[in-house]
Design a protein around this motif. Structure first.
Motif, PDB file in Angstrom:
ATOM      1  N   GLU A   1      14.863 -39.767 -18.490  1.00 35.26           N
ATOM      2  CA  GLU A   1      13.824 -40.765 -18.706  1.00 35.26           C
ATOM      3  C   GLU A   1      12.418 -40.355 -19.139  1.00 35.26           C
ATOM      4  O   GLU A   1      11.823 -41.195 -19.879  1.00 35.26           O
ATOM      5  CB  GLU A   1      13.836 -41.724 -17.548  1.00 35.26           C
ATOM      6  N   ILE A   2      12.088 -39.388 -18.677  1.00 38.13           N
ATOM      7  CA  ILE A   2      10.531 -39.095 -19.031  1.00 38.13           C
ATOM      8  C   ILE A   2      10.615 -38.432 -20.582  1.00 38.13           C
ATOM      9  O   ILE A   2       9.609 -39.223 -21.447  1.00 38.13           O
ATOM     10  CB  ILE A   2      10.268 -37.656 -18.411  1.00 38.13           C
ATOM     11  N   LYS A   3      11.612 -37.839 -20.980  1.00 41.17           N
ATOM     12  CA  LYS A   3      11.558 -37.450 -22.333  1.00 41.17           C
ATOM     13  C   LYS A   3      11.877 -38.821 -23.193  1.00 41.17           C
ATOM     14  O   LYS A   3      11.486 -38.898 -24.419  1.00 41.17           O
ATOM     15  CB  LYS A   3      12.960 -36.366 -22.779  1.00 41.17           C
ATOM     16  N   ARG A   4      12.600 -39.846 -22.628  1.00 35.51           N
ATOM     17  CA  ARG A   4      12.550 -41.068 -23.828  1.00 35.51           C
ATOM     18  C   ARG A   4      11.232 -41.797 -23.933  1.00 35.51           C
ATOM     19  O   ARG A   4      11.084 -42.440 -24.734  1.00 35.51           O
ATOM     20  CB  ARG A   4      13.796 -41.962 -22.760  1.00 35.51           C
ATOM     21  N   TYR A   5      10.522 -41.558 -22.803  1.00 33.54           N
ATOM     22  CA  TYR A   5       9.299 -42.620 -22.907  1.00 33.54           C
ATOM     23  C   TYR A   5       8.148 -41.691 -23.223  1.00 33.54           C
ATOM     24  O   TYR A   5       6.900 -42.402 -23.465  1.00 33.54           O
ATOM     25  CB  TYR A   5       9.263 -43.357 -21.813  1.00 33.54           C
ATOM     26  N   PHE A   6       8.149 -40.394 -22.616  1.00 29.25           N
ATOM     27  CA  PHE A   6       6.712 -39.889 -22.675  1.00 29.25           C
ATOM     28  C   PHE A   6       6.857 -38.290 -23.192  1.00 29.25           C
ATOM     29  O   PHE A   6       7.815 -37.837 -23.317  1.00 29.25           O
ATOM     30  CB  PHE A   6       6.143 -39.512 -21.104  1.00 29.25           C
ATOM     31  N   PRO A   7       5.802 -37.558 -23.440  1.00 33.27           N
ATOM     32  CA  PRO A   7       5.875 -36.206 -24.014  1.00 33.27           C
ATOM     33  C   PRO A   7       6.120 -35.496 -22.752  1.00 33.27           C
ATOM     34  O   PRO A   7       6.088 -35.916 -21.548  1.00 33.27           O
ATOM     35  CB  PRO A   7       4.247 -35.912 -24.275  1.00 33.27           C
ATOM     36  N   VAL A   8       7.251 -34.519 -23.256  1.00 34.54           N
ATOM     37  CA  VAL A   8       7.760 -33.495 -22.072  1.00 34.54           C
ATOM     38  C   VAL A   8       6.700 -32.511 -21.455  1.00 34.54           C
ATOM     39  O   VAL A   8       6.031 -32.034 -22.476  1.00 34.54           O
ATOM     40  CB  VAL A   8       8.923 -32.852 -22.642  1.00 34.54           C
ATOM     41  N   PRO A   9       6.305 -32.512 -20.248  1.00 36.77           N
ATOM     42  CA  PRO A   9       5.335 -31.871 -19.542  1.00 36.77           C
ATOM     43  C   PRO A   9       5.990 -30.579 -19.367  1.00 36.77           C
ATOM     44  O   PRO A   9       7.169 -30.177 -19.316  1.00 36.77           O
ATOM     45  CB  PRO A   9       5.163 -32.439 -18.402  1.00 36.77           C
ATOM     46  N   GLU A  10       5.082 -29.345 -19.232  1.00 33.59           N
ATOM     47  CA  GLU A  10       5.566 -27.950 -18.880  1.00 33.59           C
ATOM     48  C   GLU A  10       5.009 -27.793 -17.616  1.00 33.59           C
ATOM     49  O   GLU A  10       5.641 -26.654 -16.896  1.00 33.59           O
ATOM     50  CB  GLU A  10       4.598 -27.110 -20.105  1.00 33.59           C
ATOM     51  N   LYS A  11       3.890 -28.364 -17.132  1.00 33.81           N
ATOM     52  CA  LYS A  11       3.457 -27.951 -15.694  1.00 33.81           C
ATOM     53  C   LYS A  11       4.386 -28.834 -14.701  1.00 33.81           C
ATOM     54  O   LYS A  11       4.586 -30.270 -14.962  1.00 33.81           O
ATOM     55  CB  LYS A  11       1.946 -28.421 -15.554  1.00 33.81           C
ATOM     56  N   PHE A  12       4.580 -28.196 -13.308  1.00 27.86           N
ATOM     57  CA  PHE A  12       5.441 -28.772 -12.392  1.00 27.86           C
ATOM     58  C   PHE A  12       4.601 -30.180 -11.987  1.00 27.86           C
ATOM     59  O   PHE A  12       5.194 -31.105 -11.780  1.00 27.86           O
ATOM     60  CB  PHE A  12       6.042 -28.049 -11.481  1.00 27.86           C
ATOM     61  N   GLY A  13       3.518 -29.911 -11.615  1.00 26.84           N
ATOM     62  CA  GLY A  13       2.603 -31.103 -11.417  1.00 26.84           C
ATOM     63  C   GLY A  13       2.495 -32.168 -12.078  1.00 26.84           C
ATOM     64  O   GLY A  13       2.465 -33.320 -11.789  1.00 26.84           O
TER      65      GLY A  13
END
Length: 745
Positions: free
Chosen positions: A424-436
């Motif tokens: 769902e994150i990939k569908r709507y937002f840039p994919v983050p690299e940091k766990f936080g």
């Protein structure tokens, strides 16, 4: 000797005339206002009946309600005896769900006495209970002109909603799971805080899920006081149960005991036979049900258990509450039709395609009542830090995270919570690299997705009449769909729920070229106010245009309040992704129309973006807390060390005290130089709640947020732990991590 009972009453000692076996097996009260207010007291009393040597004993019930006292006497035979009598009740106020009125409660005192040989009465037991007066109906009415034949038409439409005291209630709430994996570790205070959170978030219903436990009596007392209706599942869930005579007898005894124990509580409005079993039978979840020659027999066993046994026991013991065979269900037998059909009954929304797409044009289904819907997220870093080692565990592939992943769908293990979060994150937002950043975006995704879903369904009112989120709380630290983390810290979604469950709510949607703004009211009084719409440039932070319109909402109404044409509003200005809208409504509220609360000015805000978030170019925003003050001081007297101990001189050892000022509340004033999306405030090791959180800060405007804690704190300590975060920060962190510098060879 005096023994305290679990239900709050006391077993009282008396002289030796009384036989040890004289006692109340159970006492059940039913407050009724359908015709004339009265309290029906049902009991079962046990005696050895030695009083007159004839196998009989004379007993008396003395009841005290409000200022009146009433007696009831009868004769008991040896053994257990059913007893039923009425207590007259006059001038009582009705019990109402949260948001619809006050949950009025009254004390009923009942004393059970046995006649001695000398003609006097010995006190045996005394029970005091809080009771409330209200009616409840589960309304299932066919939408057409005549009742359908369920065997011929499996798609007919039928309502599903609760009517309390003659008023249709829009159910807003969440599912409850046990507060701790070790039940005795969950304190009264902790459970109370969780239910306070439900009420504060404008909820009016809690579903005690069949996959949990029958909660302690004090849980239902707390729901009574807070006006939280309880959808009570019986504790059967997602499994096939053996239809043996011995087991069915155990089931009947369990159900009888629990119905008698809980039916006193006005908060309990529904008995539900089980969770998920009808759906499992219809969709062949279990191997035994996948074999064609056994399916019919399995369904017969199911109906024998939950219709012929459970339903009959419930309806015999409690004639004032509806019974619903399963959740989800369409109200028929397991073989009638698909229990998960949206046309009638309640539904569980758990497949991925129904999640974040719920509020968009991609999804047009219209459920009547949603008893489960959930989106998983990580707990906050503050909570994660309590049970993990950051350097070792803060990775999605760590053993700890995989172990605590409880966010998958209940019907399959194919996709866990972490997998759903990533998708769902990939569908709507840039994919983050940091766990936080992943943790932050998981909570944004949950809050925003649930907001889209609930707003859509509330716009469908009265076609849709209820949403219960899965789930309110966590049983242990986990990756799950909870709104409140294990330990009591609110997620973003809980703060979002406080807004999208508000008595008057606003929402927007894009429908082809039209931008539509809807208003929904659950209030039972007329609402008049003003709606303000503003168009903003995302990068320059300039307000381009403003529209202001008055509105009027009838009691219990959902309506389209404003519509604008995007092609006209954005003509010649640029691409959609460069703009966003804000909406503000202001109205006078007299609380709920049922009490004498004074009118208060209410302001609600929302925003709408015309493109997916990952397509936006967000400016760098600097959030400032430019004012912080302590509020509502409390003077407390505390003990101090004797002066003699401080000076090493001999003085009186008399206890010395002093008065100190303590604070439990602070006001923070925030501002931002550019629009800041999904601003998140965290208080670190400090436990408390913000009056608002997960909001948008507009440029040039300040926002007051209040922080409240049950433990006193100082402004210095709050400033030390306070942290701010927004979506803009995440976007720029991701952009910086992608930047590369060319190095000459």
């Amino acid at each position: 000797m005096e023994v305290t009972r679990q239900d709050g009453g006391k077993r009282v000692s008396f002289d030796g005339d009384r036989d040890e076996e004289d006692r109340l097996v159970f006492l059940q009260t039913e407050a009724d206002i359908s015709n004339q207010a009265s309290i029906q007291v049902k009991a079962k009393s046990k005696t050895k009946a030695k009083a007159k040597g004839k196998g009989k004993a004379e007993i008396r019930f003395e009841s005290q309600f409000k200022s009146g006292k009433q007696d009831f006497s009868t004769v008991l035979k040896r053994g257990e005896n059913p007893v039923c009598f009425l207590v007259e009740a006059q001038d009582v106020e009705e019990w109402w769900p949260n948001g619809y009125g006050l949950p009025s409660l009254y004390d009923l005192d009942v004393q059970f006495k046995v006649k001695r040989l000398d003609g006097s009465y010995a006190d045996v037991q005394r029970i005091t209970r809080k009771i409330g007066f209200r009616t409840v109906e589960l309304v299932k009415e066919f939408d057409g002109e005549k009742d359908p034949d369920p065997t011929a038409d499996k798609k007919y439409e039928e309502s599903f909603y609760f009517r309390i005291n003659g008023v249709a209630i829009y159910a807003k709430g969440a599912n409850w799971v046990p507060a701790d994996v070790f039940d005795t570790r969950a304190s009264h205070k902790y459970i109370s805080d969780l239910l306070d959170g439900a009420k504060e978030a404008n909820m009016n219903m809690i579903r005690v899920a069949g996959s949990g436990i029958y909660e302690r009596t004090s849980f239902y007392d707390m729901c009574d006081r807070r006006g939280l209706m309880v959808w009570q599942d019986l504790m059967f869930a997602s499994a096939l149960y053996p239809p043996t005579d011995v087991f069915l007898k155990d089931i009947a005894g369990e159900v009888q005991y629990q119905v008698r124990r809980l039916s006193t509580h006005p908060s309990v409005v529904l008995w539900c036979g089980n969770s998920g079993i009808e759906e499992g039978l219809a969709h062949h979840w279990w191997p035994v049900a996948q074999k064609g020659h056994t399916q019919e027999f399995v369904e017969i066993d199911y109906n024998d258990t939950f219709v012929n046994i459970v339903q009959k026991v419930v309806q015999k013991e409690d004639k004032h509450r509806p019974y619903w065979s399963s959740s989800p269900s369409n109200g028929g037998l397991a073989t009638a039709s698909d229990p998960a059909a949206f046309e009638r009954g309640d539904v569980h929304v758990w497949t991925i395609r129904h999640r974040l797409g719920i509020g968009s044009k991609r999804n047009r289904f219209r459920p009547r009542f949603v008893s489960e819907v959930g989106i998983p997220s990580f707990s906050s870093l503050d909570t994660l830090a309590r049970w993990t080692v950051p350097e070792k565990d803060w990775r999605i592939d760590s053993k700890v995270m995989q172990n605590r992943d409880k966010g998958g769908t209940p019907t399959t293990t194919a996709a866990g919570g972490i997998s759903i979060i990533q998708t769902e994150i990939k569908r709507y937002f840039p994919v983050p690299e940091k766990f936080g950043d992943l943790v932050y975006l998981s909570q944004v995704t949950q809050a925003w997705g649930l907001q889209q879903a609930v707003e859509r369904w509330r716009r469908e009112k009265p076609h849709n009449m209820g949403v219960l989120i899965w789930q309110l709380n966590d049983i242990w630290p986990a990756i799950s769909g909870s709104l409140i983390e294990y330990g009591g810290r609110w997620k973003m979604a809980q703060y979002a729920a406080k807004r999208f469950f508000a008595p008057v709510a606003l929402s927007a949607l894009e429908d082809d070229d039209a931008l539509k703004v809807w208003l929904v009211s659950d209030l039972q009084s007329l609402v008049r106010g003003t709606l303000k719409i503003q168009l903003w440039n995302l990068l320059s932070s300039e307000s381009i245009n403003t529209w202001t319109v008055p509105f009027e909402l009838a009691p219990d109404e959902a309506k389209l309040a404003w519509r604008g044409w995007l092609s006209e509003m954005l003509a010649g200005r640029g691409e959609k992704k460069e703009f966003y809208y804000t909406f503000d409504i202001t109205y006078l509220s007299s609380s709920n129309g049922h009490d004498n609360a004074k009118d208060t000015l209410v302001t609600l805000s929302s925003e709408f973006f015309l493109s997916d978030f990952k397509e936006l170019t967000l400016p760098v925003s600097v959030i400032q807390v430019h004012d912080a003050v302590m509020m509502e001081p409390t003077n407390v007297t505390v003990a101090v060390r004797p002066q003699a101990l401080l000076t090493k001189k001999k003085h009186s050892k008399k206890q010395q005290t002093k008065t100190v000022t303590k604070y439990h509340k602070a006001k923070l004033t925030l501002s931002s130089d550019h629009v800041a999306l999904f601003v998140w405030l965290s208080s670190g090791k400090m436990r408390g709640r913000f009056s608002e959180n997960w909001f948008t800060l507009l440029p040039g405007q300040s926002k007051d947020v209040f922080f409240t804690s049950k433990k006193p704190f100082s402004l210095k300590r709050l400033k030390r732990f306070l942290r701010t975060q927004c979506l803009n920060d995440i976007f720029h962190t991701i952009e910086q991590s992608k930047a590369t510098v060319a190095v000459p060879s």
